[in-house]
Design a protein around this motif. Structure first.
Motif, PDB file in Angstrom:
ATOM      1  N   ARG A  17      14.956  88.647  -9.576  1.00 34.13           N
ATOM      2  CA  ARG A  17      13.922  88.332 -10.729  1.00 34.13           C
ATOM      3  C   ARG A  17      12.649  88.779 -10.327  1.00 34.13           C
ATOM      4  O   ARG A  17      11.458  88.868 -11.174  1.00 34.13           O
ATOM      5  N   GLN A  31      13.462  89.023 -20.745  1.00 33.91           N
ATOM      6  CA  GLN A  31      12.691  87.916 -19.698  1.00 33.91           C
ATOM      7  C   GLN A  31      11.816  88.833 -18.890  1.00 33.91           C
ATOM      8  O   GLN A  31      10.761  88.158 -18.392  1.00 33.91           O
ATOM      9  N   ALA A  34       8.819  89.336 -20.433  1.00 31.38           N
ATOM     10  CA  ALA A  34       7.739  87.696 -20.969  1.00 31.38           C
ATOM     11  C   ALA A  34       7.285  87.506 -19.455  1.00 31.38           C
ATOM     12  O   ALA A  34       6.366  87.102 -19.694  1.00 31.38           O
ATOM     13  N   ASP A  35       7.994  87.754 -18.280  1.00 30.11           N
ATOM     14  CA  ASP A  35       7.391  87.472 -17.037  1.00 30.11           C
ATOM     15  C   ASP A  35       6.087  87.991 -16.791  1.00 30.11           C
ATOM     16  O   ASP A  35       5.098  87.518 -16.475  1.00 30.11           O
ATOM     17  N   GLN A  38       3.403  86.619 -19.039  1.00 34.38           N
ATOM     18  CA  GLN A  38       2.950  85.377 -18.609  1.00 34.38           C
ATOM     19  C   GLN A  38       2.320  85.297 -17.301  1.00 34.38           C
ATOM     20  O   GLN A  38       1.551  84.331 -17.255  1.00 34.38           O
ATOM     21  N   GLN A  39       2.668  86.178 -16.571  1.00 33.51           N
ATOM     22  CA  GLN A  39       2.353  85.965 -15.234  1.00 33.51           C
ATOM     23  C   GLN A  39       0.909  86.843 -14.965  1.00 33.51           C
ATOM     24  O   GLN A  39       0.230  86.753 -14.027  1.00 33.51           O
ATOM     25  N   VAL A 344      17.550  89.544 -20.121  1.00 29.29           N
ATOM     26  CA  VAL A 344      16.874  89.493 -19.078  1.00 29.29           C
ATOM     27  C   VAL A 344      16.268  90.909 -18.919  1.00 29.29           C
ATOM     28  O   VAL A 344      15.042  90.962 -18.739  1.00 29.29           O
TER      29      VAL A 344
END
Lengths: 352, 368
Positions: A17, A31, A34-35, A38-39, A344
């Motif tokens: 990941r 995912q 999205a990471d 968000q990050q 993912v």
């Protein structure tokens, strides 16, 4: 010889990941994307319009509510059954505006072209864009052209941005979603992803599967005839219905329960997914709509959608629940339930 | 897929379920061997609707899961070499090696391509005579014939820039290893229909006799699986231990003779390491001496790789039913679907992910 075999201890190895480099999955809409949001993007750019993380941002200016969206289009091949990069670049941005409840008005278009790309191919893409814009009643009012050295681009990429006007009385947002609300899907899923995959990978499935690329704003208009009854809308593109509904569930802080038997999938798309080991719920669409609506208004909305050419096969596919907030589950045909996770990364055909 | 509709018919499935309920008077543990069957069971939720006490244990038949770590590391190392086009089935790209997966190798410049058949890789080799094209030949007896065909054609046509990184594994030795292990709980097997389509089911007859265990060849649709479970339960209840074929529309006793002949020519039996299990003697295939020139392991000497498995979470005990996901100290804290420590938290098939998604408010309140 292996000693003390314990089948209970076997499990699939974990997907990584945390990658030090960008991998394809970061652009998959799942995912990993999205990471990144968000990050990286959200902390850097944080503001209230962005935080809503809608397909389009809704901003106030001069007493008007404007929807504003941008999207980059990199599909390969440039032309595929049912459409091309040109239609996608127009329809995709129109749809992002439409699901924000806006009437799309103006688009921009930026062309990133590789040295050596045939003008004739570029012209064909531009003509298809023009036709799509004309059909949708929007104007492409500004643009940009950049050429990169040969070998530093892959033919042609297009980025469009769009502005639309949100009508008075339209209030859409995941925070308006209530337990018991109905989840409506406008038609069969997976057509676009499978159409592109079939030509990209040289797969032949017997029946020709065409992309569903279409501008959804007139279908949205029929839904918004009763604006108060509509809570939220999404167009399930990359990552498919699975990604879109997981985002809805997370943003709303509610659960979603789908009925497997209600989800329309064309037989040929289902067969192709079967062959490739893909779940149609995770395959991309370019002309489908998900709407969360007041259950009392659902029959009337469904009726109006079915009278529209893009909503003929519309179905209530599930409902919102107070249970399992943030998660999407599906009731299977034999009456069991399974979790539909956020995809993912890239769609990967299974070995078995 | 109209011809499959009857094997997905909910009414037929419910009828089989009722019969299983009627047959099962005691708890039984049945293992479905194949990852494809596991996928189908979880997808349709068969495990949830079986009578209490009837437990399905997931078998080692997932090639992604059992391909040894050192081979993933070799794949990454070979893919990273200049001039190599590394071809693989899609789902191997995300399997982590010691340090990285093939996706990451690709992002660092390796030419890694997803193909749908080893023959696609062979075509790439034909079209790119200046490049070395390597195909990652993983899987059970099911994927082996196409790989054998690719290498046979390569030798016939003199395509010298093609090779296979072989990690083929075989089902019968794995079943034997499970049955011989102390503390084995498995009382009956659903054998993998696709493997038996190639190999037939004669190999299973001595295993069923030797270990007094029912083995039912089963398909992949809900009705196929429920019929397989029904037959296994019936044998267990009646104290029988036979090989039964519940997938007769695809499987015969002797399998596909042409494929078996090809496999016998191209491959030879070898010991194999199974990820998470260890060495099982005579449990895999490697290229036979006549085809050794096409073996990527010898063609590309990637040297001694230092191999290291990451520390394990308690997913093993969760899968075994020894603990509940919520009993794990990491559950909902260090380990969430966003930052999974174990496979059970990763996929829809994972017990921990299901628990987390259903009960996240109770175990890990959102920061807001």
């Amino acid at each position: 010889m292996a000693k003390n075999l314990d089948p209970g201890k076997w499990s699939c190895p974990l997907p990584l990941r945390s990658y030090p480099n960008v991998v394809l999955g970061h652009g998959s809409g799942g995912q990993l994307t999205a990471d990144l949001i968000q990050q990286l993007f959200l902390p850097a750019f944080r503001n209230s319009a962005l935080e809503a993380l809608g397909d389009a941002a809704v901003v106030a200016a001069a007493g008007l509510r404007l929807a504003f969206s941008t999207d980059a289009y990199v599909v390969r091949p440039l032309v595929f059954p049912g459409g091309s990069l040109g239609e996608l670049a127009v329809n995709g941005t129109i749809n992002d505006l439409a699901v924000a409840g806006a009437r799309p008005l103006f688009l921009s278009a930026a062309f990133l072209v590789e040295e050596g790309f045939p003008i004739e191919q570029l012209a064909r893409l531009v003509q298809r864009m023009a036709a799509a814009a004309r059909e949708a009643g929007v104007e492409i009012v500004t643009g940009d052209t950049k050429v990169v050295d040969k070998g530093h681009g892959d033919g042609c990429y297009i980025t469009t941005a769009g502005i639309g006007l949100v009508s008075e009385g339209v209030q859409l947002g995941p925070q308006r979603i209530e337990p018991g609300d109905a989840v409506i899907l406008s038609g069969p899923i997976g057509d676009h992803g499978i159409a592109v995959l079939s030509v990209r990978e040289g797969l032949e499935f017997g029946a020709r599967i065409e992309s569903d690329t279409a501008a959804l704003h007139t279908l949205v208009e029929t839904i918004l005839e009763t604006p108060g009854a509509v809570r939220f809308m999404r167009d399930p593109t990359r990552g498919g219905v699975a990604a879109a509904l997981n985002e809805v569930a997370a943003a709303a802080g509610k659960g979603i329960v789908l009925e497997e038997e209600k989800i329309p999938v064309r037989a040929e798309v289902e067969a192709a997914c079967e062959l490739l080991g893909l779940d149609p719920l995770t395959v991309a669409n370019e002309g489908k709509l998900l709407a969360v609506v007041d259950p009392a208004a659902a029959p009337a909305i469904l009726e109006r959608m079915r009278a529209h050419p893009l909503g003929r096969d519309a179905q209530v596919i599930g409902r919102i629940t107070a249970e399992h907030p943030g998660a999407v589950t599906l009731r299977t045909s034999i009456g069991a339930a399974r979790v539909i996770p956020m995809p993912v990364g890239e769609l990967l055909p299974r070995i078995c | 897929m109209k011809h499959l509709a009857e094997y997905r018919d909910a009414a037929i499935a419910r009828g089989l379920l009722r019969e299983i309920e009627r047959l099962a008077t005691r708890p039984w543990t049945i293992m479905e061997v194949c990852g494809g069957q596991t996928h189908s069971i979880i997808r349709t939720g068969i495990d949830q609707v079986l009578p209490a006490g009837l437990e399905l244990v997931h078998g080692p038949g997932c090639p992604v899961c059992v391909t040894p770590l050192e081979l993933i590391d070799k794949a990454v190392a070979i893919a990273a070499r200049p001039g190599v086009v590394f071809c693989s089935f899609g789902d191997m790209l995300r399997v982590p090696g010691s340090a990285k997966d093939l996706f990451q190798a690709k992002s660092e410049g390796a030419d890694v391509r997803v193909v749908y058949s080893p023959l696609d890789a062979l075509r790439l080799a034909r079209e790119n005579p200046g490049r070395e094209v390597v195909f990652f030949a993983v899987g059970f007896e099911t994927t082996a014939p196409a790989n054998a065909m690719a290498v046979k054609v390569a030798r016939r046509d003199g395509i010298a820039n093609f090779s296979l990184l072989v990690s083929h594994v075989l089902v019968p030795p794995a079943i034997e290893a499970i049955l011989r292990a102390p503390g084995n709980r498995v009382q009956a097997f659903l054998a993998a229909g696709h493997v038996c389509t190639v190999m037939g089911y004669r190999q299973y007859v001595p295993i069923a006799e030797r270990h007094r265990v029912p083995i039912v060849v089963a398909g992949f649709e809900p009705v196929d699986l429920l019929d397989g479970i029904r037959r296994a339960v019936a044998q267990l209840e009646h104290g029988e231990a036979r090989v039964e074929n519940a997938y007769a529309r695809a499987v015969t006793r002797d399998g596909n003779l042409a494929a078996r002949k090809l496999l016998g020519e191209v491959f030879e039996v070898t010991d194999r390491n199974w990820r998470g299990i260890g060495l099982i003697p005579a449990s895999g295939w490697r290229l036979a001496p006549g085809y050794r020139d096409f073996d990527a392991e010898s063609r590309f000497d990637v040297g001694a790789l230092s191999v290291g498995e990451s520390p394990l979470c308690r997913s093993g005990e969760v899968l075994q039913g020894a603990i509940k996901p919520t009993d794990c100290p990491a559950f909902g804290k260090e380990c969430t679907p966003r930052t999974p420590l174990g496979a059970t938290m990763v996929s829809s098939e994972g017990a921990c992910a299901a628990y987390y998604n259903y009960r996240r408010r109770a175990v890990a309140p959102d920061p807001d």
